[in-house]
Design a protein around this motif. Structure first.
Motif, mmCIF file in Angstrom:
data_model
loop_
_atom_site.group_PDB
_atom_site.id
_atom_site.type_symbol
_atom_site.label_atom_id
_atom_site.label_comp_id
_atom_site.label_asym_id
_atom_site.label_seq_id
_atom_site.Cartn_x
_atom_site.Cartn_y
_atom_site.Cartn_z
ATOM 1 N N CYS A 71 0.890 -1.226 0.090
ATOM 2 C CA CYS A 71 -0.196 -0.062 -0.041
ATOM 3 C C CYS A 71 0.945 1.282 0.145
ATOM 4 C CB CYS A 71 -0.977 -0.078 1.036
ATOM 5 S SG CYS A 71 -2.390 -1.166 1.021
ATOM 6 N N PRO A 72 1.666 1.232 0.838
ATOM 7 C CA PRO A 72 2.819 2.587 0.823
ATOM 8 C C PRO A 72 3.248 2.785 -0.554
ATOM 9 C CG PRO A 72 3.219 1.424 2.824
ATOM 10 C CD PRO A 72 2.188 0.705 1.904
ATOM 11 N N ASN A 73 3.627 1.532 -1.245
ATOM 12 C CA ASN A 73 4.150 1.904 -2.709
ATOM 13 C C ASN A 73 3.190 2.445 -3.428
ATOM 14 O OD1 ASN A 73 6.918 0.848 -2.656
ATOM 15 N ND2 ASN A 73 6.197 -1.222 -2.735
ATOM 16 N N LEU A 74 2.094 2.078 -3.451
ATOM 17 C CA LEU A 74 0.975 2.667 -4.408
ATOM 18 C C LEU A 74 0.807 4.301 -3.961
ATOM 19 C CD1 LEU A 74 -1.840 0.250 -4.054
ATOM 20 C CD2 LEU A 74 -0.358 0.692 -6.083
ATOM 21 N N LEU A 75 0.966 4.836 -2.773
ATOM 22 C CA LEU A 75 0.792 6.073 -2.011
ATOM 23 C C LEU A 75 1.994 6.870 -2.399
ATOM 24 C CD1 LEU A 75 -0.904 5.304 1.092
ATOM 25 C CD2 LEU A 75 -2.021 6.102 -1.015
ATOM 26 N N PHE A 76 3.095 6.534 -2.333
ATOM 27 C CA PHE A 76 4.407 7.172 -2.517
ATOM 28 C C PHE A 76 4.480 8.462 -3.522
ATOM 29 C CE2 PHE A 76 8.944 8.220 -2.941
ATOM 30 C CZ PHE A 76 9.100 8.964 -1.848
ATOM 31 N N PRO A 77 4.087 7.692 -4.731
ATOM 32 C CA PRO A 77 4.409 8.901 -5.879
ATOM 33 C C PRO A 77 3.280 10.191 -5.623
ATOM 34 C CG PRO A 77 4.064 6.541 -6.756
ATOM 35 C CD PRO A 77 3.840 6.517 -5.204
ATOM 36 N N TYR A 78 2.218 9.988 -4.894
ATOM 37 C CA TYR A 78 1.153 11.146 -4.623
ATOM 38 C C TYR A 78 2.217 11.966 -3.624
ATOM 39 C CZ TYR A 78 -2.169 8.325 -7.297
ATOM 40 O OH TYR A 78 -2.942 7.723 -8.132
ATOM 41 N N ALA A 79 2.516 11.573 -2.716
ATOM 42 C CA ALA A 79 3.282 12.081 -1.841
ATOM 43 C C ALA A 79 4.793 12.755 -2.296
ATOM 44 C CB ALA A 79 3.748 11.129 -0.576
ATOM 45 N N ARG A 80 5.190 12.239 -3.213
ATOM 46 C CA ARG A 80 6.426 12.727 -4.039
ATOM 47 C C ARG A 80 5.873 14.034 -4.561
ATOM 48 N NH1 ARG A 80 9.645 8.921 -7.910
ATOM 49 N NH2 ARG A 80 10.255 11.159 -8.454
ATOM 50 N N GLU A 81 4.528 13.744 -5.410
ATOM 51 C CA GLU A 81 4.419 15.049 -6.046
ATOM 52 C C GLU A 81 3.891 16.261 -5.092
ATOM 53 O OE1 GLU A 81 1.620 17.801 -8.099
ATOM 54 O OE2 GLU A 81 0.791 16.218 -6.492
ATOM 55 N N CYS A 82 3.345 15.737 -4.201
ATOM 56 C CA CYS A 82 2.858 16.909 -3.346
ATOM 57 C C CYS A 82 4.053 17.628 -2.758
ATOM 58 C CB CYS A 82 1.871 16.065 -2.280
ATOM 59 S SG CYS A 82 0.939 17.441 -1.291
ATOM 60 N N VAL A 83 5.099 17.011 -2.398
ATOM 61 C CA VAL A 83 6.112 17.559 -1.426
ATOM 62 C C VAL A 83 6.726 18.223 -2.700
ATOM 63 C CG1 VAL A 83 8.451 17.347 -0.841
ATOM 64 C CG2 VAL A 83 6.832 15.923 0.223
ATOM 65 N N ASP A 84 6.883 18.077 -3.923
ATOM 66 C CA ASP A 84 7.650 18.712 -4.767
ATOM 67 C C ASP A 84 6.815 20.015 -5.306
ATOM 68 O OD1 ASP A 84 9.718 19.138 -6.933
ATOM 69 O OD2 ASP A 84 8.036 18.534 -8.453
ATOM 70 N N SER A 85 5.538 20.064 -5.424
ATOM 71 C CA SER A 85 4.649 21.234 -5.692
ATOM 72 C C SER A 85 4.656 22.075 -4.568
ATOM 73 C CB SER A 85 3.214 20.517 -5.722
ATOM 74 O OG SER A 85 2.443 21.435 -5.922
ATOM 75 N N LEU A 86 4.583 21.623 -3.172
ATOM 76 C CA LEU A 86 4.890 22.709 -2.085
ATOM 77 C C LEU A 86 6.282 23.332 -2.154
ATOM 78 C CD1 LEU A 86 3.143 20.509 0.703
ATOM 79 C CD2 LEU A 86 2.270 22.645 -0.214
ATOM 80 N N VAL A 87 7.218 22.751 -2.323
ATOM 81 C CA VAL A 87 8.805 23.239 -2.497
ATOM 82 C C VAL A 87 8.656 24.490 -3.745
ATOM 83 C CG1 VAL A 87 11.010 22.957 -2.948
ATOM 84 C CG2 VAL A 87 9.683 21.279 -1.021
ATOM 85 N N ASN A 88 8.043 23.972 -4.707
ATOM 86 C CA ASN A 88 7.930 24.892 -6.009
ATOM 87 C C ASN A 88 7.075 26.166 -5.398
ATOM 88 O OD1 ASN A 88 9.640 23.847 -7.705
ATOM 89 N ND2 ASN A 88 7.857 22.480 -8.681
ATOM 90 N N ARG A 89 6.168 25.971 -5.064
ATOM 91 C CA ARG A 89 5.248 27.241 -4.550
ATOM 92 C C ARG A 89 5.812 27.782 -3.404
ATOM 93 N NH1 ARG A 89 -0.923 25.762 -5.089
ATOM 94 N NH2 ARG A 89 -0.862 24.164 -6.999
ATOM 95 N N GLY A 90 6.897 27.402 -2.917
ATOM 96 C CA GLY A 90 7.460 28.290 -1.804
ATOM 97 C C GLY A 90 8.873 28.865 -2.391
ATOM 98 N N GLY A 91 8.866 28.910 -3.715
ATOM 99 C CA GLY A 91 9.948 29.663 -4.465
ATOM 100 C C GLY A 91 11.102 28.794 -4.521
ATOM 101 N N PHE A 92 11.286 27.751 -4.238
ATOM 102 C CA PHE A 92 12.489 26.919 -3.876
ATOM 103 C C PHE A 92 12.716 26.205 -5.096
ATOM 104 C CE2 PHE A 92 11.779 27.962 0.266
ATOM 105 C CZ PHE A 92 12.890 28.408 0.651
ATOM 106 N N PRO A 93 14.152 25.606 -5.570
ATOM 107 C CA PRO A 93 14.237 24.789 -6.719
ATOM 108 C C PRO A 93 13.309 23.307 -6.200
ATOM 109 C CG PRO A 93 16.137 25.505 -5.964
ATOM 110 C CD PRO A 93 15.284 26.074 -5.076
ATOM 111 N N PRO A 94 12.988 22.551 -7.184
ATOM 112 C CA PRO A 94 12.368 21.262 -7.213
ATOM 113 C C PRO A 94 13.211 20.264 -5.888
ATOM 114 C CG PRO A 94 12.546 21.605 -9.320
ATOM 115 C CD PRO A 94 13.234 22.556 -8.726
ATOM 116 N N LEU A 95 12.240 19.597 -5.167
ATOM 117 C CA LEU A 95 12.864 18.572 -4.283
ATOM 118 C C LEU A 95 12.481 17.214 -4.859
ATOM 119 C CD1 LEU A 95 14.480 17.874 -1.904
ATOM 120 C CD2 LEU A 95 12.377 18.239 -0.381
ATOM 121 N N MET A 96 13.019 16.754 -5.746
ATOM 122 C CA MET A 96 12.689 15.503 -6.459
ATOM 123 C C MET A 96 13.175 14.228 -5.425
ATOM 124 S SD MET A 96 10.784 16.290 -8.992
ATOM 125 C CE MET A 96 10.465 14.663 -9.540
ATOM 126 N N LEU A 97 12.095 13.755 -4.925
ATOM 127 C CA LEU A 97 12.592 12.691 -4.054
ATOM 128 C C LEU A 97 12.644 11.342 -4.734
ATOM 129 C CD1 LEU A 97 9.862 13.242 -0.874
ATOM 130 C CD2 LEU A 97 12.279 13.834 -1.065
#
Length: 167
Positions: free
Chosen positions: A116-142
């Motif tokens: 189940c975590p394998n299914l959820l992690f890509p969504y979490a990755r995208e969410c983290v990257d989006s938040l970091v970009n909106r904060g004005g920082f370079p992408p944080l690609m996990l």
């Protein structure tokens, strides 16, 4: 021919006794989300030399007879590598509601702790990257995470702890 029918009926009766394996993803949702950039705008005035501290956890709980919630929590704290000043902190709890039946014991534990975590992690990755970009920082690609290996390590630690407490 009559023997063939009896054999088929016996095989059918055995398969009816086994519980049907059912697995479905009911919903994916963000349970909690947070982004902090405590030292902005000063942090943007200096060269960005990040030091990333990443924490990753999974939890699960049964919410109904055959329904389970699984949560992948990602916490990333990024500091300036030279000064140690906090650049940003992002936390995401990505959750999923799963309907699971016909799986029990260790197999259910592994499904909830790794599959189940394998299914959820890509969504979490995208969410983290989006938040970091909106904060004005370079992408944080996990990087992708091997939840099977994490699950195996956790089980090994639990076994070691159980062994230590018996000694």
């Amino acid at each position: 021919m009559a023997e063939d029918n009896n054999t088929n009926q016996a095989a059918g009766a055995q398969s009816e006794d086994k519980p049907q394996l059912k697995f479905s993803l009911q919903r994916i949702y963000v349970k909690d989300i947070s982004f902090e950039a405590p030292n902005s705008p000063e942090v943007f005035k200096q060269p960005f030399k990040p030091k990333v501290n990443l924490d990753l956890n999974t939890t699960s709980n049964q919410v109904a007879d055959d329904q389970f919630e699984v949560v992948v929590k990602v916490t990333a704290r990024v500091d300036d590598n030279e000064s140690g000043t906090a650049s940003f902190l992002v936390e995401v709890e990505q959750a999923g509601l799963f309907r699971i039946s016909g799986i029990e014991g260790a197999q259910l534990d592994q499904t909830l702790g790794a599959f189940c975590p394998n299914l959820l992690f890509p969504y979490a990755r995208e969410c983290v990257d989006s938040l970091v970009n909106r904060g004005g920082f370079p992408p944080l690609m996990l990087a992708p995470v091997n939840f099977e290996a994490m699950y195996a390590q956790r089980k090994q630690r639990e076994a070691q702890q159980a062994e230590d407490t018996q000694a």
